[in-house]
Design a protein around this motif. Structure first.
Motif, PDB file in Angstrom:
ATOM      1  N   ALA A 287       0.723  -1.388   0.284  1.00 46.44           N
ATOM      2  CA  ALA A 287       0.094  -0.304   0.540  1.00 46.44           C
ATOM      3  C   ALA A 287       0.747   1.419   0.116  1.00 46.44           C
ATOM      4  O   ALA A 287       1.105   2.216  -0.984  1.00 46.44           O
ATOM      5  CB  ALA A 287      -0.824   0.030   1.371  1.00 46.44           C
ATOM      6  N   THR A 288       1.558   1.275   0.666  1.00 42.79           N
ATOM      7  CA  THR A 288       3.113   2.329   0.820  1.00 42.79           C
ATOM      8  C   THR A 288       3.433   2.446  -0.546  1.00 42.79           C
ATOM      9  O   THR A 288       3.722   3.445  -1.198  1.00 42.79           O
ATOM     10  CB  THR A 288       3.707   2.533   1.420  1.00 42.79           C
ATOM     11  OG1 THR A 288       3.497   2.033   3.071  1.00 42.79           O
ATOM     12  CG2 THR A 288       4.811   2.866   1.562  1.00 42.79           C
ATOM     13  N   PHE A 289       3.780   1.400  -1.721  1.00 43.45           N
ATOM     14  CA  PHE A 289       4.136   1.192  -3.136  1.00 43.45           C
ATOM     15  C   PHE A 289       3.344   2.190  -4.335  1.00 43.45           C
ATOM     16  O   PHE A 289       3.540   3.414  -4.417  1.00 43.45           O
ATOM     17  CB  PHE A 289       4.178  -0.103  -3.321  1.00 43.45           C
ATOM     18  CG  PHE A 289       5.859  -0.481  -3.385  1.00 43.45           C
ATOM     19  CD1 PHE A 289       6.367  -0.478  -2.127  1.00 43.45           C
ATOM     20  CD2 PHE A 289       6.080  -1.125  -4.585  1.00 43.45           C
ATOM     21  CE1 PHE A 289       8.196  -1.123  -2.108  1.00 43.45           C
ATOM     22  CE2 PHE A 289       8.071  -1.969  -4.344  1.00 43.45           C
ATOM     23  CZ  PHE A 289       8.124  -1.756  -3.237  1.00 43.45           C
ATOM     24  N   ALA A 290       1.492   2.059  -3.875  1.00 43.21           N
ATOM     25  CA  ALA A 290       0.462   2.082  -4.561  1.00 43.21           C
ATOM     26  C   ALA A 290       0.827   4.000  -4.099  1.00 43.21           C
ATOM     27  O   ALA A 290       0.915   4.604  -4.617  1.00 43.21           O
ATOM     28  CB  ALA A 290      -0.397   1.352  -3.962  1.00 43.21           C
ATOM     29  N   ARG A 291       0.351   4.277  -2.581  1.00 42.98           N
ATOM     30  CA  ARG A 291      -0.225   5.169  -2.782  1.00 42.98           C
ATOM     31  C   ARG A 291       1.562   6.519  -2.752  1.00 42.98           C
ATOM     32  O   ARG A 291       1.576   7.649  -3.687  1.00 42.98           O
ATOM     33  CB  ARG A 291       0.629   6.033  -0.348  1.00 42.98           C
ATOM     34  CG  ARG A 291       0.260   7.385  -0.121  1.00 42.98           C
ATOM     35  CD  ARG A 291       1.117   6.846   1.558  1.00 42.98           C
ATOM     36  NE  ARG A 291       0.262   8.406   1.096  1.00 42.98           N
ATOM     37  CZ  ARG A 291       1.355   9.587   1.468  1.00 42.98           C
ATOM     38  NH1 ARG A 291       2.654   9.171   1.560  1.00 42.98           N
ATOM     39  NH2 ARG A 291       1.126  10.703   2.278  1.00 42.98           N
ATOM     40  N   ASN A 292       2.665   6.142  -2.646  1.00 39.83           N
ATOM     41  CA  ASN A 292       4.531   6.620  -3.422  1.00 39.83           C
ATOM     42  C   ASN A 292       4.332   7.097  -5.060  1.00 39.83           C
ATOM     43  O   ASN A 292       3.998   8.415  -5.380  1.00 39.83           O
ATOM     44  CB  ASN A 292       5.143   5.956  -3.155  1.00 39.83           C
ATOM     45  CG  ASN A 292       5.959   6.258  -0.952  1.00 39.83           C
ATOM     46  OD1 ASN A 292       4.624   7.055  -0.616  1.00 39.83           O
ATOM     47  ND2 ASN A 292       6.502   5.448  -0.980  1.00 39.83           N
ATOM     48  N   ARG A 293       3.654   5.988  -5.222  1.00 38.78           N
ATOM     49  CA  ARG A 293       3.698   6.288  -6.802  1.00 38.78           C
ATOM     50  C   ARG A 293       2.156   6.806  -7.202  1.00 38.78           C
ATOM     51  O   ARG A 293       2.696   7.465  -8.402  1.00 38.78           O
ATOM     52  CB  ARG A 293       4.000   4.798  -7.737  1.00 38.78           C
ATOM     53  CG  ARG A 293       4.802   3.751  -7.337  1.00 38.78           C
ATOM     54  CD  ARG A 293       5.927   4.129  -8.100  1.00 38.78           C
ATOM     55  NE  ARG A 293       7.067   2.964  -7.616  1.00 38.78           N
ATOM     56  CZ  ARG A 293       7.702   3.212  -6.433  1.00 38.78           C
ATOM     57  NH1 ARG A 293       7.024   4.127  -5.344  1.00 38.78           N
ATOM     58  NH2 ARG A 293       9.000   2.017  -6.465  1.00 38.78           N
ATOM     59  N   ALA A 294       1.129   6.699  -6.601  1.00 34.49           N
ATOM     60  CA  ALA A 294       0.270   7.772  -7.155  1.00 34.49           C
ATOM     61  C   ALA A 294       1.062   9.105  -7.261  1.00 34.49           C
ATOM     62  O   ALA A 294       0.222   9.772  -8.102  1.00 34.49           O
ATOM     63  CB  ALA A 294      -1.042   7.131  -6.019  1.00 34.49           C
ATOM     64  N   ILE A 295       1.498   9.470  -5.648  1.00 33.49           N
ATOM     65  CA  ILE A 295       1.863  10.827  -5.469  1.00 33.49           C
ATOM     66  C   ILE A 295       3.030  11.102  -6.442  1.00 33.49           C
ATOM     67  O   ILE A 295       2.921  12.605  -6.950  1.00 33.49           O
ATOM     68  CB  ILE A 295       2.001  10.384  -4.385  1.00 33.49           C
ATOM     69  CG1 ILE A 295       0.989  10.961  -3.389  1.00 33.49           C
ATOM     70  CG2 ILE A 295       2.422  12.111  -3.616  1.00 33.49           C
ATOM     71  CD1 ILE A 295       0.616  10.683  -1.648  1.00 33.49           C
ATOM     72  N   ASP A 296       3.845   9.829  -6.662  1.00 34.85           N
ATOM     73  CA  ASP A 296       4.814  10.874  -8.091  1.00 34.85           C
ATOM     74  C   ASP A 296       3.589  11.014  -9.312  1.00 34.85           C
ATOM     75  O   ASP A 296       4.235  12.463  -9.948  1.00 34.85           O
ATOM     76  CB  ASP A 296       5.577   9.699  -7.880  1.00 34.85           C
ATOM     77  CG  ASP A 296       6.516   9.537  -6.266  1.00 34.85           C
ATOM     78  OD1 ASP A 296       6.595  10.026  -5.252  1.00 34.85           O
ATOM     79  OD2 ASP A 296       7.166   8.528  -6.763  1.00 34.85           O
TER      80      ASP A 296
END
Length: 193
Positions: A84-93
């Motif tokens: 979920a941290t991966f997903a959040r970070n990729r989306a924010i990027d």
């Protein structure tokens, strides 16, 4: 192999699949995708607000996972929290690099870096969460000051950036970052007990 419905067993199988992926087992990525894509897509969609952008961000998540599965440490985070941290970070990027809200232009990754994945109807993300873990997280969040609790919930569950939070609360960005950092430290101590 399809994900299982028992949350504890599902978590253990997800940990094992990430370990197999780290050892180069391409079929493990299919299992991970099937078990997690609905939840991770939801995170990306909530942050980006566009299905196309969310789909692209989700692809980036699994490509990143393919490259970094060996860095997963089950002692530090549950597999779904880590992903979920991966997903959040990729989306924010993607959100930050999107400019005026238009489609993000990027160089495509080579096809060899992605496993062939069929999109079989993913199971509900609820199978990966346990009532006990949710209750502990909510209890620990409840122990924080209201402003810190609100900032952490908004940043991590809704995908709001620190700058947006600071603006909404009319405080300097550094102050907001400090509130969240100190709150996360308290949260970690509470969860470790």
């Amino acid at each position: 192999m399809r994900p299982v419905s028992d949350p504890e067993r599902a978590r253990e199988e997800l940990k094992a699949a990430i370990a197999r992926l780290a050892d180069g087992d391409r079929s493990a990525l299919e299992f991970i995708y099937s078990a997690t894509s609905a939840k991770l897509f939801g995170i990306c969609l909530r942050i980006l607000g566009s299905r196309d952008e969310a789909e692209d961000a989700l692809q980036d998540v699994y490509i990143s996972l393919w490259r970094s599965a060996g860095r997963y440490d089950p002692a530090r985070a549950s597999p779904i929290s880590w992903l979920a941290t991966f997903a959040r970070n990729r989306a924010i990027d993607r959100l930050r690099s999107g400019g005026g809200g238009g489609r993000v232009q990027r160089e495509a990754a080579p096809i060899e870096e992605a496993a062939e994945i069929s999109d079989s109807a993913p199971l509900a993300d609820a199978m990966l969460e346990t009532t006990q873990r949710d209750a502990k997280i909510h209890h620990c969040l409840g122990e924080l000051e209201d402003r810190t609790q609100d900032a952490i919930r908004t940043a991590f569950f809704e995908g709001t950036t620190y700058a947006e939070l600071a603006e909404a609360k009319d405080v300097p960005l550094g102050t907001m970052k400090s509130w969240v950092r100190r709150g996360l430290e308290k949260l970690k101590r509470c969860l470790d007990i």
